[in-house]
Design a protein around this motif. Sequence first.
Motif, PDB file in Angstrom:
ATOM      1  N   GLY A  77      -4.147 -13.537  15.991  1.00 22.58           N
ATOM      2  CA  GLY A  77      -4.173 -12.348  16.827  1.00 22.58           C
ATOM      3  C   GLY A  77      -3.423 -11.220  16.148  1.00 22.58           C
ATOM      4  N   LEU A 139      -4.361 -14.276  24.710  1.00 19.44           N
ATOM      5  CA  LEU A 139      -5.157 -13.970  23.518  1.00 19.44           C
ATOM      6  C   LEU A 139      -5.212 -15.168  22.572  1.00 19.44           C
ATOM      7  N   MET A 140      -4.081 -15.812  22.372  1.00 22.14           N
ATOM      8  CA  MET A 140      -4.002 -16.882  21.386  1.00 22.14           C
ATOM      9  C   MET A 140      -4.590 -18.207  21.870  1.00 22.14           C
ATOM     10  N   ARG A 150     -11.917 -13.940  21.870  1.00 19.69           N
ATOM     11  CA  ARG A 150     -12.049 -14.612  20.574  1.00 19.69           C
ATOM     12  C   ARG A 150     -13.516 -14.802  20.202  1.00 19.69           C
TER      13      ARG A 150
END
Length: 183
Positions: A77, A139-140, A150
Amino acid sequence: MRQLALGLELSGQRFLWVVRSPSDEGAVSDNYYDAESKEDPFVFLPEGFVERTKDVGFLVSSWAPQIEVLAHEATGGFLTHCGWNSTLESLVHGVPMVAWPLYAEQHQNAVMLAEGIGAAIRVPEPKRKETIAGVVKELMAGEQKGAAVRATVADLQKAALDGLREGGAATTALAEVVEKWAT
């Protein structure tokens, strides 16, 4: 910056953070930094932050090779101000983004990235450590919005690479411009 530091710590995610002192120009810098922090940009970090994050975080003062970092397979990210060059570099390397615009067109870019094409998650206001940590974790490793971002970025990376290959849309358009200007 303190909230960002605490948010990164609270997220539990590994990170590389380029911490820079601002230039001497502009009043914006004066709001966050003083003469001492221009000498050592780490002085504004929360007490004990470097020690507490030494196993998961890597702090760099002033500069890192952004394209090499984005191209590295371990990069999952990118927290970005949403400048257009950084955005394109991130997409070409397939790195999803946390949108943190500062000024000018960056706000519009952040809206487009987060709400338009779904290639970023924007940190909501107010930017507090808990919201920052939540956005970074989503996000990760998130299975909802993070997973969608993603996947979108992976699709955009493929499209970007197709456009940049020989005979792709970008190379063809550039060749047409060169031919037009050369005649």
